[in-house]
Structure formats: structure tokens, C-alpha cells
Design an enzyme around this catalytic site. Structure first.
Site, PDB file in Angstrom:
ATOM      1  CD  GLN A 131      -2.690   1.062   2.639  1.00 34.10           C
ATOM      2  OE1 GLN A 131      -2.429   0.256   3.540  1.00 34.10           O
ATOM      3  NE2 GLN A 131      -3.775   1.814   2.656  1.00 34.10           N
ATOM      4  CB  SER A 168       3.072  -3.133   5.598  1.00 33.08           C
ATOM      5  OG  SER A 168       2.866  -2.282   6.678  1.00 33.08           O
ATOM      6  CD  GLU A 251      -5.737   0.320   5.807  1.00 29.07           C
ATOM      7  OE1 GLU A 251      -5.802   1.203   4.929  1.00 29.07           O
ATOM      8  OE2 GLU A 251      -4.684   0.031   6.401  1.00 29.07           O
ATOM      9  CG  ASN A 377      -6.943   4.858  18.507  1.00 24.67           C
ATOM     10  OD1 ASN A 377      -7.026   4.074  17.568  1.00 24.67           O
ATOM     11  ND2 ASN A 377      -6.907   4.470  19.765  1.00 24.67           N
TER      12      ASN A 377
HETATM   13  C1  FAD Z   1       3.183  -0.854  11.433  1.00 28.12           C
HETATM   14  C2  FAD Z   1       2.726   0.155  10.455  1.00 28.12           C
HETATM   15  C3  FAD Z   1       2.454  -0.233   9.169  1.00 28.12           C
HETATM   16  C4  FAD Z   1       2.082   0.706   8.213  1.00 28.12           C
HETATM   17  N1  FAD Z   1       1.871   0.269   6.939  1.00 28.12           N
HETATM   18  C5  FAD Z   1       1.568   1.202   5.977  1.00 28.12           C
HETATM   19  C6  FAD Z   1       1.449   0.802   4.631  1.00 28.12           C
HETATM   20  O1  FAD Z   1       1.597  -0.374   4.294  1.00 28.12           O
HETATM   21  N2  FAD Z   1       1.198   1.738   3.711  1.00 28.12           N
HETATM   22  C7  FAD Z   1       1.013   3.056   4.034  1.00 28.12           C
HETATM   23  O2  FAD Z   1       0.746   3.850   3.161  1.00 28.12           O
HETATM   24  N3  FAD Z   1       1.127   3.473   5.318  1.00 28.12           N
HETATM   25  C8  FAD Z   1       1.414   2.566   6.286  1.00 28.12           C
HETATM   26  N4  FAD Z   1       1.539   2.989   7.595  1.00 28.12           N
HETATM   27  C9  FAD Z   1       1.483   4.411   7.876  1.00 28.12           C
HETATM   28  C10 FAD Z   1       0.277   4.870   8.651  1.00 28.12           C
HETATM   29  O3  FAD Z   1      -0.859   4.883   7.847  1.00 28.12           O
HETATM   30  C11 FAD Z   1       0.600   6.260   9.209  1.00 28.12           C
HETATM   31  O4  FAD Z   1       1.605   6.082  10.159  1.00 28.12           O
HETATM   32  C12 FAD Z   1      -0.581   6.929   9.841  1.00 28.12           C
HETATM   33  O5  FAD Z   1      -1.526   7.305   8.882  1.00 28.12           O
HETATM   34  C13 FAD Z   1      -0.187   8.155  10.668  1.00 28.12           C
HETATM   35  O6  FAD Z   1       0.618   9.030   9.932  1.00 28.12           O
HETATM   36  P1  FAD Z   1       2.005   9.575  10.517  1.00 28.12           P
HETATM   37  O7  FAD Z   1       2.791   8.391  10.915  1.00 28.12           O
HETATM   38  O8  FAD Z   1       2.570  10.489   9.547  1.00 28.12           O
HETATM   39  O9  FAD Z   1       1.618  10.337  11.832  1.00 28.12           O
HETATM   40  P2  FAD Z   1       1.077  11.836  11.938  1.00 28.12           P
HETATM   41  O10 FAD Z   1      -0.004  12.041  10.983  1.00 28.12           O
HETATM   42  O11 FAD Z   1       2.210  12.776  11.937  1.00 28.12           O
HETATM   43  O12 FAD Z   1       0.448  11.792  13.395  1.00 28.12           O
HETATM   44  C14 FAD Z   1       1.200  11.957  14.597  1.00 28.12           C
HETATM   45  C15 FAD Z   1       0.200  12.119  15.743  1.00 28.12           C
HETATM   46  O13 FAD Z   1      -0.601  13.275  15.513  1.00 28.12           O
HETATM   47  C16 FAD Z   1      -1.949  12.951  15.553  1.00 28.12           C
HETATM   48  N5  FAD Z   1      -2.712  13.756  14.593  1.00 28.12           N
HETATM   49  C17 FAD Z   1      -2.440  13.979  13.296  1.00 28.12           C
HETATM   50  N6  FAD Z   1      -3.414  14.692  12.712  1.00 28.12           N
HETATM   51  C18 FAD Z   1      -4.350  14.903  13.659  1.00 28.12           C
HETATM   52  C19 FAD Z   1      -5.604  15.556  13.682  1.00 28.12           C
HETATM   53  N7  FAD Z   1      -6.140  16.122  12.588  1.00 28.12           N
HETATM   54  N8  FAD Z   1      -6.271  15.571  14.837  1.00 28.12           N
HETATM   55  C20 FAD Z   1      -5.764  14.985  15.943  1.00 28.12           C
HETATM   56  N9  FAD Z   1      -4.603  14.372  15.992  1.00 28.12           N
HETATM   57  C21 FAD Z   1      -3.888  14.320  14.856  1.00 28.12           C
HETATM   58  C22 FAD Z   1      -1.995  11.489  15.165  1.00 28.12           C
HETATM   59  O14 FAD Z   1      -3.169  10.872  15.630  1.00 28.12           O
HETATM   60  C23 FAD Z   1      -0.753  10.946  15.822  1.00 28.12           C
HETATM   61  O15 FAD Z   1      -1.022  10.628  17.153  1.00 28.12           O
HETATM   62  C24 FAD Z   1       1.914   2.049   8.567  1.00 28.12           C
HETATM   63  C25 FAD Z   1       2.152   2.449   9.885  1.00 28.12           C
HETATM   64  C26 FAD Z   1       2.550   1.519  10.829  1.00 28.12           C
HETATM   65  C27 FAD Z   1       2.813   1.975  12.215  1.00 28.12           C
END
Ligand code: FAD
Lengths: 400, 396
Positions: A131, A168, A251, A377
Site C-alpha cells: 500500500q 508494509s 481497510e 485513533n
Molecule cells: C506498522 C505500520 C504499518 C504501516 N503500513 C503502511 C502501509 O503499508 N502503507 C502506508 O501507506 N502506510 C502505512 N503505515 C502508515 C500509517 O498509515 C501512518 O503512520 C498513519 O496514517 C499516521 O501518519 P504519521 O505516521 O505520519 O503520523 P502523523 O499524521 O504525523 O500523526 C502523529 C500524531 O498526531 C496525531 N494527529 C495527526 N493529525 C491529527 C488531527 N487532525 N487531529 C488529531 N490528531 C492528529 C496522530 O493521531 C498521531 O497521534 C503504517 C504504519 C505503521 C505503524
């Protein structure tokens, strides 16, 4: 409202249970209870062989409509399938991103070309997917993706440039579905495309990222003039957001049914351990175990109540089902903590050097991802409040 | 397996909601809770004779509608949502179930026909031990003594926390034979409220929307024909009755949790601070999202339990799951209602703290219901016992 499964469903249960009993043997015996969360990097080749074994029996993609090669199973039957699958201890599915995400999206939004080119490999268990959504600057704010897709008319190809992250199983995958910008001047939800890209090509570079478990299930993926055919875009250029959101519906809905049915095995292990080491006499642990048990039962009823409306549609969840992902991910996270607390001080001791985790340690660490991927969450709560309850949308700051 | 309401069940639910939104208004609730019986007698008569709700799961040969527990739960959910003050719970969800489980044909014919016409009943069973260790709901709390006397019995002692105990026209009383303990010796009796030697006092309670009473028995004579089932072997029927009642109470709590969410969303959309609706603050949105999550989770647990309750009444193959399903539903719904009403209070700010706004009525009903028929802690301990204290754990 009725509790009993239909006769047809009961026959279906016997059929899958019987098939697993006869086939999860021999070379596949070693895969029992392997490949779950935190263990997904183990036995990739053997598990892919198993995937193909499943396909021979017609047991991949059971929820897909029959015209697309699936079994057209109802939610009840899918629950039964995954329950029996878990009960037999059959291994984590290497093909789940194709089966649960790419396939349903291609069925809902793709055309004949996409369906004929990509569905057979998923059904047969021969082609694995990953993905390509998240980027360094686009996590929760997925619409902020910067990867660009440019159509090269002379070659008749799309050329992709940019970087994905947290991808992933990209190192195992044959294809990636990628959100990229078809209109370089666009921002936000507009101007995006949904691409189907082969991983085995010079323009794609996959670099593993080590996770808190010490293992590497996810990766960085770099696109440097990565190619795909003119037709390998699902939906029109500029209209990719709707497709991407449809996929997220899958998903956050049925795609995790299989994983959830494994939760019972995890809880059973913890209960057994608690009985063995005396934690079962601690009143607080007793409360937590009872709570985990009650909520796991409810999770199953939730699935039947909430997801029934979803099969075959465009992935959008009915209002009640918006709570689904938040509920199971919190449950699973709490289970990880419960596992450690049942173990007591022994929870620290590794299975081996340098950093070999036991199954429960792995669970404890890996469940921390459940509340992050597929929409954190916090994002789930935004969605529930906005779409489920009609509360105002989050304000966005002006672009810098 | 299917957890959707049928069209007919959906109609019952909608009709109940429409009726209650007109009749169980804030003013009506406040009048009822200050009235002598604790409910509006005219409204109750309409509910019994026009809407026939008390007849819902009573067999047709006893004058009932012959529907099931799912329909009863659908009604209960709406009564909880509109905070109806009524003897429905004590009469239909407690006493009628005891009659269905333990009564003979003659007793059923007589008393169930009465219920269908609006007569009220309740179930009285707990002695002082009910309040021990923060609330006990097992056989040990049956303390009232039933002394055999000729063909009949004489009851002596005091029962506590009897729901609608002062207004019910007939009491179904669980007592124990002398020198018995635990599950042994429990017997169930039908006792008309005007029997000599029986005195009842309404307790002044924090939740004013459902009455509780203390009932004193001073050599109360009970004829042999008013024994339900077999003397000394009443525990099984009593336990099943309490489980069925817990499921009905949980349904009411889901309705209450729903209303708390609905009122909170409506209020926060309307109320402005910092030039914006407070519903636009993420702290508020996230709390509301958690409220909805709790609500829907509890609803799944309750609908499942409603199906199991029906199995238990019809002696179906899944009847053995009743205690487990009841404990899951009751613990989950009690908590959902209490937390949702507490969150509602918080998100209403100062007005949530007033007597005038209805939030406190729900908050108090939620707290009362949390401890009625077993707190979440008590029910979880019962689940833990099923899971952990037997060789064959109840998994899957
Ligand atoms: C084990 C694992 C597997 C994954 N696999 C894939 C994959 O296969 N393909 C893929 O595309 N992605 C994958 N992801 C990525 C995942 O979708 C993102 O990590 C996720 O969407 C959060 O984005 P970020 O890590 O940039 O965190 P951020 O968006 O920077 O968030 C950091 C913190 O800020 C909070 N936050 C952000 N925006 C808001 C808001 N509007 N209101 C309140 N709080 C907010 C978040 O909840 C979080 O607690 C994977 C992640 C993990 C951990």
C-alpha cells in the site's frame, strides 16, 4: 434478529474446517500459529506456498463476488471462515493486502482491464501487494501526498517520482497501489490518481526500516521514473481520492476480520498463562481478563451487526460501523498490556539474543501499530464525530 | 445469524419512540417522580390497555401478544431513552419472567392476565447482605425466612432495594427455608401486597425516576397454592429471572446512553464560545466519538443478549449462555450509560449542573442502574469465574 447460523452456513463451517484439517499438514505443519502480528516477516516463502494451497482449494478471497472469482461469502460466512482458520492455527496471510484492500478496490472502482490483469494473481496467491499511501509529509493528512505521476505520451506510460514510507511488506510485494498527483499544481484531494505499479523495475527502490520490534515489516519506497502502463490508473486522473477513500473503507471494515478472529487465540494463551502462574487469582487481573473476554465477544457481534451492509459496495461504512476500527484497535492494544501484566516481571526476559521476542512480547509491541495505521485513533475519532455525529470538520490552516 | 431488527420490530421501536417523545417529556417525568407511586397512573393505564406493552412477551393463551425478548428489549431501549417513570421494568422484566419460569398454568393464567390489564408486580429477594462488599447478587442475599406452617408458609424478615416495592400490587418474594444456605432452600412465593403483616416503605433515593422500597414481613401467611415451583428449589428460576432482568435493564441503559449522546451533540452544536460552536473543538468531538463508540458496542452486546434471553425462555439450544450474555450486556451497558451521562454533564458546562436541565436525571438513573442487579465489577467477576476457575474454560 436471530442467532443460529443457517444450515448452509453450518455446512460451510464443516467444509472449511475439514479442508484445513486435511491440508494444514506436512510441510505446512511448521506454519501453525505463525506469521501473525509481529511475526509477519517469518516464513515468507513457505507462507506464500500456503497461500497457493489455499487458492487451489478455492479458499482465497472468499468475500469477493463469484463473478470475480471469489466465493461470494456473506459476512457471517466470512466470520465463520476466519474463525475456523484461526481455530486450526493456520498462518497469517501474506496475501491480505491484495485480498482485503487492492482486490475489493479494483472490483469496486476498476474496469475490465484492471480486473483481468490483477485479480487472478491475487486469487491464485501468486502476486502480493503493498500500500503506497503514506509519505514523509502525508500521514494522517493523506491528501498532502507529493509523489507525482506524469504521463509520457510518447512512451504511453505513466512515470512516477517521489517517496512513500511505512510501506508494509513492500520487500515481498509484486505490486503497489500508489496515490500520486496527476496535476502537479493541485493541492489537497484534487488532482490525485490511484496507480497500480509493479515493484520489480529499476525505478523502484525499497529500503527496509527497522521497527521497535527489531524486525522490518515496513519500508521506505522511492520512485524514480517508475513506470506503469497508461491503463494502470484506477478511475480518472484527478479523481484518485474517491478510490483511495473507498479502499480505506475496506481497510477499516471487513479487511481485518481475519486478524480479529486470531484474537481469540491470543486471549486463550493469556488465560492459560494466568491460570498457570497464579495471576488468575489477582482480582484486578480477573477484571481485565473478563473485560477482554466480554469485549471480544462483542467485537464478533459488532462485525455481524455493522459490516453486513458493506459487502459488494464501494467500501463506505454505515454510520455505526465507523466505530469499528477504534474499538478493535483499542481492545488489541489493551490485550498487549494485559499479556505483560499477567507475566509479571518475567515479561522482560527475551526468547533469545540479540533481540528475539516471545510471542506475547511481540504482541505487546506490535499492537501499538494498530492504533496508528489505517487512520490513527485520533483520526478515527474525527471521522466518527464528523461523519457519524455531524459535528464540524477540523479547520485547516492556510498553506505555508 | 442476523442482528438487524425485522420490519415489524422496527415498527414497534418507532411507535414506542414516537409515543414516548410526546408523553415522557421533561415536565411529565418531573411530575411523575414527585407523585405518590412514582409514576403517572393514567399514562401507565394507556401503556397497558392501548399500547399493550406489558403483554409483549406473555403467551397468547394468557392474554399476551406472544412476541419475544427482542421486542421487549426494543421497548425497554426506548423507555430508557425517554426516561419513562413506570412499573414496566419491575412488573414485566422481573415479575413476569419469574412467573413464566416458575409458575404453574393456573398461577400464570391468573397473574399474567392481570398484568396484561395493567396490574403491577415486582420481585423482592434481597436482604441486608445485598449491600455487602459493594453489592452482592448471588443466592447468599436471599435472607428472608419462609417457615413451613401447615400446608403453607410464614415469612419473617426484611427485604431491601425492592424495585417499585411500595406500589406493586403483588410481590413475588424469594425467601429461604430455615437452616439453609447458598443455592439450597430458596423458594419463591406470590404475595398480594395487602396481605396482613406486610408493610412497605418507599426509600428516599437519589434517583427519583425509579422507586425502591424496604419491605417488612411480620409472620406473613402464604398459602401453599402461592408457592411458585418447588419449595427449596427456586434458585435456578430466580437466577434466570435476574439474568433476564439484567438484560432488560441493560437495554434501558443503551437507550439512556443514546439519549445522552444525542442531547450532547445537539447542545454542543448550538452553544458557541470563542465565536464558534463548541462542537468544533476537538476535545469535544473526541469525547462525543468515544460516547458513540461505547453506545454502539453496548448495543451489540445487548442485542445479542436479547436473542439469548429468548432462547432461555424457549429452552433453546443456546439457553446455557444466558448468564454469560447477561453479564456481558449488563457490565457494558451500565458503564456506557454512566460514562455517557457523565460526559454529557461535563459537556453541558454549568447548565449540566442545574436541576432544570434533564442531564442529572439520566446521570442519577445511570448510577442507580449500575448497581441494580450487579455492578460491572460484580458481573465481570462472574465472567472471570466462568473463564478462570473451571477446568474447561468457556472460550470461543
Ligand atoms: C506498522 C505500520 C504499518 C504501516 N503500513 C503502511 C502501509 O503499508 N502503507 C502506508 O501507506 N502506510 C502505512 N503505515 C502508515 C500509517 O498509515 C501512518 O503512520 C498513519 O496514517 C499516521 O501518519 P504519521 O505516521 O505520519 O503520523 P502523523 O499524521 O504525523 O500523526 C502523529 C500524531 O498526531 C496525531 N494527529 C495527526 N493529525 C491529527 C488531527 N487532525 N487531529 C488529531 N490528531 C492528529 C496522530 O493521531 C498521531 O497521534 C503504517 C504504519 C505503521 C505503524
Amino acid at each position: 434478529m436471530r442467532l443460529e447460523f443457517s444450515e448452509a452456513d453450518e455446512r460451510f463451517r464443516k467444509e472449511i474446517a475439514g479442508w484445513l484439517e486435511n491440508n494444514l499438514t506436512g510441510e505446512f505443519e511448521q506454519l501453525k500459529f505463525r506469521g501473525g502480528p509481529g511475526d509477519e516477516h517469518m516464513f515468507p516463502a513457505e507462507r506464500q506456498a500456503w497461500e497457493q494451497k489455499l487458492a487451489e482449494g478455492g479458499w482465497t478471497c472468499v468475500g469477493w463476488p463469484e463473478v470475480y472469482g471469489g466465493r461470494g461469502c456473506t459476512i457471517e460466512q466470512q466470520v465463520i471462515f476466519f474463525e475456523e482458520y484461526a481455530r486450526a492455527g493456520a498462518p497469517g496471510r501474506v496475501g491480505h493486502i491484495g485480498e482485503g484492500l487492492a482486490g475489493p478496490t479494483i472490483i469496486a472502482f476498476g474496469n475490465d482491464y484492471h480486473q483481468q490483469k490483477y485479480l487472478p494473481g491475487i486469487l491464485a496467491g501468486t502476486e502480493l501487494w503493498c500500500q503506497g499511501y503514506s509519505e514523509p509529509g502525508a500521514g494522517s493528512d493523506l491528501a498532502n501526498v507529493k509523489t507525482k505521476a506524469r504521463f509520457d505520451a510518447s512512451a504511453g506510460k505513466w512515470l512516477l517520482n517521489g517517496q512513500k514510507v511505512w510501506t508494509s511488506l513492500a520487500h515481498e510485494a509484486d505490486f503497489c497501489f500508489v496515490i500520486a498527483r496527476t496535476d502537479p499544481d493541485s493541492v489537497g484531494h484534487n488532482g490525485l490518481g490511484f496507480f497500480l505499479v509493479a515493484m520489480d523495475q529499476p525505478g523502484v527502490d525499497v529500503r527496509p526500516i527497522q521497527q521497535l520490534t527489531g524486525t522490518s515489516e515496513f519500508n521506505e519506497v522511492f520512485f524514480d521514473d517508475a513506470q506503469c502502463d497508461a491503463q494502470d490508473i484506477v478511475g480518472e486522473p484527478g479523481q484518485g481520492w474517491a478510490v483511495a477513500m473507498g479502499l480505506l473503507g475496506f481497510e477499516r471494515g471487513v479487511s481485518t476480520l481475519g486478524q480479529q478472529m486470531q484474537f481469540q487465540n491470543e486471549l486463550n494463551d493469556i488465560v492459560a498463562l494466568a491460570k498457570e502462574n497464579g495471576a488468575a487469582e489477582d482480582p484486578v487481573i480477573r477484571q481485565r481478563i473478563a473485560c477482554a473476554h466480554a469485549d471480544l465477544k462483542i467485537m464478533r457481534y459488532n462485525a455481524m451487526r455493522m459490516l453486513s451492509g458493506q459487502d459488494g459496495s464501494d467500501g463506505s461504512l454505515q454510520k455505526e460501523a465507523l466505530i469499528y476500527k477504534l474499538f478493535w484497535s483499542n481492545w488489541h492494544r489493551d490485550l498487549g498490556e494485559l499479556a505483560m501484566d499477567v507475566m509479571g516481571p518475567a515479561h522482560q526476559v527475551l526468547a533469545g539474543k540479540p533481540y528475539e521476542l516471545t510471542r506475547l512480547q511481540s504482541l505487546f509491541l506490535f499492537v501499538r501499530a494498530d492504533t496508528i495505521y489505517g487512520g490513527t485513533n485520533e483520526i478515527q475519532r474525527n471521522i466518527i464525530a464528523e461523519r457519524g455525529l455531524g459535528m464540524p470538520k477540523e479547520p485547516r490552516w492556510p498553506a505555508k | 445469524m442476523d442482528f438487524a431488527f425485522s420490519d415489524e420490530q422496527e415498527m414497534i421501536r418507532e411507535a414506542a419512540a414516537a409515543f414516548l417523545s410526546e408523553t415522557s417529556t421533561s415536565d411529565a417525568i418531573r411530575r411523575a417522580m414527585l407523585s405518590e407511586p412514582g409514576y403517572d397512573r393514567d399514562l401507565w393505564r394507556r401503556i397497558a390497555t392501548e399500547l399493550c406493552w406489558p403483554a409483549v412477551h406473555i403467551d397468547e393463551h394468557c392474554g399476551g401478544m406472544g412476541l419475544g425478548y427482542v421486542e421487549l428489549v426494543a421497548l425497554q431501549e426506548q423507555m430508557g431513552r425517554y426516561l419513562l417513570c413506570s412499573p414496566f421494568f419491575s412488573t414485566v422484566c422481573m415479575a413476569v419472567n419469574a412467573l413464566l419460569l416458575a409458575g404453574n398454568r393456573q398461577q400464570q393464567a391468573q397473574y399474567l392476565n392481570g398484568v396484561v390489564q395493567g396490574q403491577t408486580m415486582t420481585l423482592a429477594f434481597g436482604g441486608t447482605a445485598a449491600a455487602r462488599r459493594g453489592g452482592q447478587w448471588g443466592p447468599e442475599i436471599v435472607e428472608l425466612i419462609a417457615q413451613p406452617d401447615g400446608d403453607g408458609y410464614r415469612l419473617t424478615g426484611t427485604q431491601h432495594y425492592v424495585v417499585d416495592g411500595a406500589s406493586a400490587e403483588t410481590l413475588i418474594v424469594a425467601a429461604r427455608l430455615p437452616n439453609t444456605a447458598g443455592e439450597k432452600g430458596i423458594s419463591i412465593f406470590l404475595v398480594p401486597a395487602n396481605t396482613a403483616g406486610l408493610t412497605r416503605e418507599t426509600l428516599a433515593t437519589m434517583d427519583q425516576t425509579r422507586r425502591q422500597a424496604r419491605v417488612h414481613y411480620d409472620n406473613v401467611q402464604v398459602a401453599a397454592e402461592n408457592l411458585l415451583g418447588t419449595a427449596g428449589e427456586g434458585w435456578s428460576a430466580l437466577r434466570t429471572t435476574l439474568d433476564l432482568a439484567a438484560i432488560a435493564l441493560a437495554a434501558e441503559q443503551v437507550g439512556g446512553a443514546q439519549q445522552m449522546l444525542g442531547m450532547t451533540v445537539a447542545y454542543t452544536l448550538e452553544r458557541e464560545q470563542f465565536n464558534r460552536p463548541i462542537a468544533s473543538f476537538q476535545a469535544v468531538k473526541h469525547r462525543a466519538a468515544d460516547m458513540m463508540t461505547r453506545l454502539e458496542v453496548a448495543r451489540s452486546g445487548v442485542y445479542y443478549a436479547a436473542c439469548i434471553a429468548q432462547e432461555a425462555l424457549a429452552a433453546g439450544p443456546l439457553a446455557g449462555e444466558l448468564s454469560e450474555a447477561a453479564s456481558i450486556a449488563k457490565s457494558t451497558a451500565s458503564e456506557a450509560f454512566l460514562l455517557n451521562s457523565a460526559d454529557a454533564l461535563q459537556l453541558h458546562g454549568g447548565v449540566g449542573f442545574t436541576w432544570e436541565y434533564d442531564v442529572h436525571l439520566y446521570f442519577k438513573r445511570a448510577k442507580a442502574g449500575e448497581h441494580l442487579l450487579g455492578s460491572p465489577v460484580w458481573h465481570r467477576e462472574r465472567l472471570a469465574n466462568l473463564l478462570l476457575d473451571h477446568e474447561q474454560a468457556a472460550t470461543s
